[in-house]
Write an enzyme that holds these catalytic residues in place. Structure first.
Site, PDB file in Angstrom:
ATOM      1  N   ASP A   7       0.873  -1.183   0.000  1.00 33.63           N
ATOM      2  CA  ASP A   7       0.000   0.000   0.000  1.00 33.63           C
ATOM      3  C   ASP A   7       0.910   1.234   0.000  1.00 33.63           C
ATOM      4  O   ASP A   7       2.142   1.132  -0.149  1.00 33.63           O
ATOM      5  CB  ASP A   7      -1.008  -0.047   1.164  1.00 33.63           C
ATOM      6  CG  ASP A   7      -0.395   0.299   2.517  1.00 33.63           C
ATOM      7  OD1 ASP A   7       0.847   0.414   2.628  1.00 33.63           O
ATOM      8  OD2 ASP A   7      -1.164   0.452   3.486  1.00 33.63           O
ATOM      9  N   HIS A   8       0.312   2.402   0.203  1.00 39.04           N
ATOM     10  CA  HIS A   8       1.103   3.639   0.164  1.00 39.04           C
ATOM     11  C   HIS A   8       2.150   3.675   1.279  1.00 39.04           C
ATOM     12  O   HIS A   8       3.237   4.219   1.091  1.00 39.04           O
ATOM     13  CB  HIS A   8       0.175   4.863   0.264  1.00 39.04           C
ATOM     14  CG  HIS A   8      -0.757   4.815   1.425  1.00 39.04           C
ATOM     15  ND1 HIS A   8      -1.817   3.923   1.481  1.00 39.04           N
ATOM     16  CD2 HIS A   8      -0.799   5.509   2.588  1.00 39.04           C
ATOM     17  CE1 HIS A   8      -2.456   4.086   2.626  1.00 39.04           C
ATOM     18  NE2 HIS A   8      -1.863   5.032   3.326  1.00 39.04           N
ATOM     19  N   CYS A  64       3.370  -2.701   4.058  1.00 37.57           N
ATOM     20  CA  CYS A  64       2.477  -1.584   4.378  1.00 37.57           C
ATOM     21  C   CYS A  64       3.220  -0.750   5.417  1.00 37.57           C
ATOM     22  O   CYS A  64       4.432  -0.908   5.588  1.00 37.57           O
ATOM     23  CB  CYS A  64       1.091  -2.055   4.813  1.00 37.57           C
ATOM     24  SG  CYS A  64       0.978  -2.875   6.414  1.00 37.57           S
ATOM     25  N   GLY A  65       2.526   0.138   6.092  1.00 34.59           N
ATOM     26  CA  GLY A  65       3.224   1.004   7.035  1.00 34.59           C
ATOM     27  C   GLY A  65       3.883   0.221   8.153  1.00 34.59           C
ATOM     28  O   GLY A  65       5.071   0.402   8.452  1.00 34.59           O
ATOM     29  N   THR A  66       3.124  -0.669   8.768  1.00 31.73           N
ATOM     30  CA  THR A  66       3.647  -1.491   9.859  1.00 31.73           C
ATOM     31  C   THR A  66       3.974  -2.919   9.437  1.00 31.73           C
ATOM     32  O   THR A  66       4.661  -3.635  10.168  1.00 31.73           O
ATOM     33  CB  THR A  66       2.600  -1.609  10.978  1.00 31.73           C
ATOM     34  OG1 THR A  66       1.404  -2.171  10.396  1.00 31.73           O
ATOM     35  CG2 THR A  66       2.284  -0.258  11.602  1.00 31.73           C
ATOM     36  N   GLY A  67       3.413  -3.363   8.315  1.00 35.75           N
ATOM     37  CA  GLY A  67       3.475  -4.771   7.914  1.00 35.75           C
ATOM     38  C   GLY A  67       2.348  -5.576   8.525  1.00 35.75           C
ATOM     39  O   GLY A  67       2.128  -6.727   8.130  1.00 35.75           O
ATOM     40  N   GLY A  69      -1.244  -4.747   9.003  1.00 32.37           N
ATOM     41  CA  GLY A  69      -2.544  -4.802   8.313  1.00 32.37           C
ATOM     42  C   GLY A  69      -2.488  -5.701   7.099  1.00 32.37           C
ATOM     43  O   GLY A  69      -3.379  -6.543   6.879  1.00 32.37           O
ATOM     44  N   HIS A  97      10.450 -23.249  10.023  1.00 26.14           N
ATOM     45  CA  HIS A  97       9.462 -23.934  10.860  1.00 26.14           C
ATOM     46  C   HIS A  97       8.011 -23.764  10.410  1.00 26.14           C
ATOM     47  O   HIS A  97       7.193 -24.650  10.673  1.00 26.14           O
ATOM     48  CB  HIS A  97       9.574 -23.437  12.311  1.00 26.14           C
ATOM     49  CG  HIS A  97      10.790 -23.953  13.016  1.00 26.14           C
ATOM     50  ND1 HIS A  97      11.014 -23.769  14.359  1.00 26.14           N
ATOM     51  CD2 HIS A  97      11.866 -24.654  12.549  1.00 26.14           C
ATOM     52  CE1 HIS A  97      12.161 -24.328  14.711  1.00 26.14           C
ATOM     53  NE2 HIS A  97      12.713 -24.864  13.625  1.00 26.14           N
ATOM     54  N   ASN A  98       7.692 -22.639   9.786  1.00 23.57           N
ATOM     55  CA  ASN A  98       6.280 -22.375   9.423  1.00 23.57           C
ATOM     56  C   ASN A  98       6.017 -22.512   7.923  1.00 23.57           C
ATOM     57  O   ASN A  98       4.874 -22.386   7.497  1.00 23.57           O
ATOM     58  CB  ASN A  98       5.847 -20.960   9.841  1.00 23.57           C
ATOM     59  CG  ASN A  98       6.246 -20.581  11.249  1.00 23.57           C
ATOM     60  OD1 ASN A  98       6.826 -19.506  11.470  1.00 23.57           O
ATOM     61  ND2 ASN A  98       5.966 -21.449  12.220  1.00 23.57           N
ATOM     62  N   ARG A 108       7.323   1.777   7.477  1.00 19.87           N
ATOM     63  CA  ARG A 108       7.533   2.855   8.435  1.00 19.87           C
ATOM     64  C   ARG A 108       8.223   2.352   9.696  1.00 19.87           C
ATOM     65  O   ARG A 108       8.346   3.088  10.681  1.00 19.87           O
ATOM     66  CB  ARG A 108       6.186   3.493   8.801  1.00 19.87           C
ATOM     67  CG  ARG A 108       5.498   4.148   7.606  1.00 19.87           C
ATOM     68  CD  ARG A 108       4.091   4.596   7.931  1.00 19.87           C
ATOM     69  NE  ARG A 108       3.441   5.191   6.761  1.00 19.87           N
ATOM     70  CZ  ARG A 108       2.128   5.310   6.607  1.00 19.87           C
ATOM     71  NH1 ARG A 108       1.304   4.867   7.540  1.00 19.87           N
ATOM     72  NH2 ARG A 108       1.628   5.853   5.519  1.00 19.87           N
ATOM     73  N   HIS A 132       7.667 -30.126  11.837  1.00 22.13           N
ATOM     74  CA  HIS A 132       7.073 -28.832  11.484  1.00 22.13           C
ATOM     75  C   HIS A 132       5.997 -28.988  10.408  1.00 22.13           C
ATOM     76  O   HIS A 132       5.060 -28.198  10.352  1.00 22.13           O
ATOM     77  CB  HIS A 132       8.161 -27.861  11.040  1.00 22.13           C
ATOM     78  CG  HIS A 132       9.201 -27.655  12.095  1.00 22.13           C
ATOM     79  ND1 HIS A 132       8.905 -27.084  13.312  1.00 22.13           N
ATOM     80  CD2 HIS A 132      10.504 -28.009  12.143  1.00 22.13           C
ATOM     81  CE1 HIS A 132       9.997 -27.065  14.055  1.00 22.13           C
ATOM     82  NE2 HIS A 132      10.982 -27.629  13.381  1.00 22.13           N
ATOM     83  N   ARG A 135       2.709 -29.523  12.078  1.00 23.61           N
ATOM     84  CA  ARG A 135       2.163 -28.281  12.641  1.00 23.61           C
ATOM     85  C   ARG A 135       1.590 -27.372  11.553  1.00 23.61           C
ATOM     86  O   ARG A 135       0.541 -26.747  11.741  1.00 23.61           O
ATOM     87  CB  ARG A 135       3.251 -27.580  13.453  1.00 23.61           C
ATOM     88  CG  ARG A 135       3.635 -28.411  14.665  1.00 23.61           C
ATOM     89  CD  ARG A 135       4.959 -28.032  15.272  1.00 23.61           C
ATOM     90  NE  ARG A 135       5.296 -28.943  16.368  1.00 23.61           N
ATOM     91  CZ  ARG A 135       6.497 -29.030  16.925  1.00 23.61           C
ATOM     92  NH1 ARG A 135       7.487 -28.254  16.511  1.00 23.61           N
ATOM     93  NH2 ARG A 135       6.711 -29.885  17.904  1.00 23.61           N
TER      94      ARG A 135
END
Ligand code: RB5
Length: 149
Positions: A7-8, A64-67, A69, A97-98, A108, A132, A135
């Site tokens: 996103d922006h 995104c800004g924080t990762g 959302g 593992h995942n 940001r 793994h 899981r």
């Protein structure tokens, strides 16, 4: 082929990642956004992640800004295991593992140097399998409504 989306709030970081992938010769497809104008991250997450679950791309990198959302939206796409990472250890172990197939980064939050280190370790680390896999299969069962606890 790596799917890229932002996103922006993650646009500038995505552009840095594109330059880096060009430098190291890793092919990618850019699902936008293509400018710093405001755009909703769920829309970008959906189309970028569809390319992974449909088999066009192997993995996604989302910004995104924080990762956060964009990782929440990505994890609602069936078959996506998205990890929002801000440190090297997590970016490595979410592959080991995942079997994460989407890396989410905060434009940001992270400096470019660290973000590119996270991209590199995410793209080059193989899933360990073994215990793994069981899981990861349980995560899939939750997603499919077949998990019996
Ligand atoms: C957009 O302002 C911002 O909310 C978004 O990029 C992201 O940080 C959401 O989690």
């Amino acid at each position: 082929m790596i799917a890229l989306g932002a996103d922006h709030g993650g646009f500038a970081l995505k552009e840095e990642i594109k330059q880096h992938l060009d430098d190291i010769g890793v092919p990618y497809k850019d699902f936008g956004t293509h400018s710093p104008e405001s755009i909703d991250y769920a829309k970008i997450a959906y189309k970028t992640c569809r390319s992974v679950v449909d088999g066009e791309c192997e993995k996604a990198i989302l910004c995104c800004g924080t990762g956060i959302g964009i990782s929440m939206a990505a994890n609602k796409v069936r078959g996506i295991r998205a990890a929002c990472c801000s440190d090297y250890f997590s970016a490595k172990f979410t592959r080991l593992h995942n079997d994460a197939n989407a890396l989410c980064l905060g434009g940001r939050v992270l400096g470019v140097g660290l973000a590119l280190e996270l991209v590199d370790v995410f793209l080059t680390t193989e899933f360990e399998g073994g215990r793994h896999q069981r899981r990861v299969d349980q995560i899939t069962a939750i997603e499919n409504g077949t998990f019996e606890g």
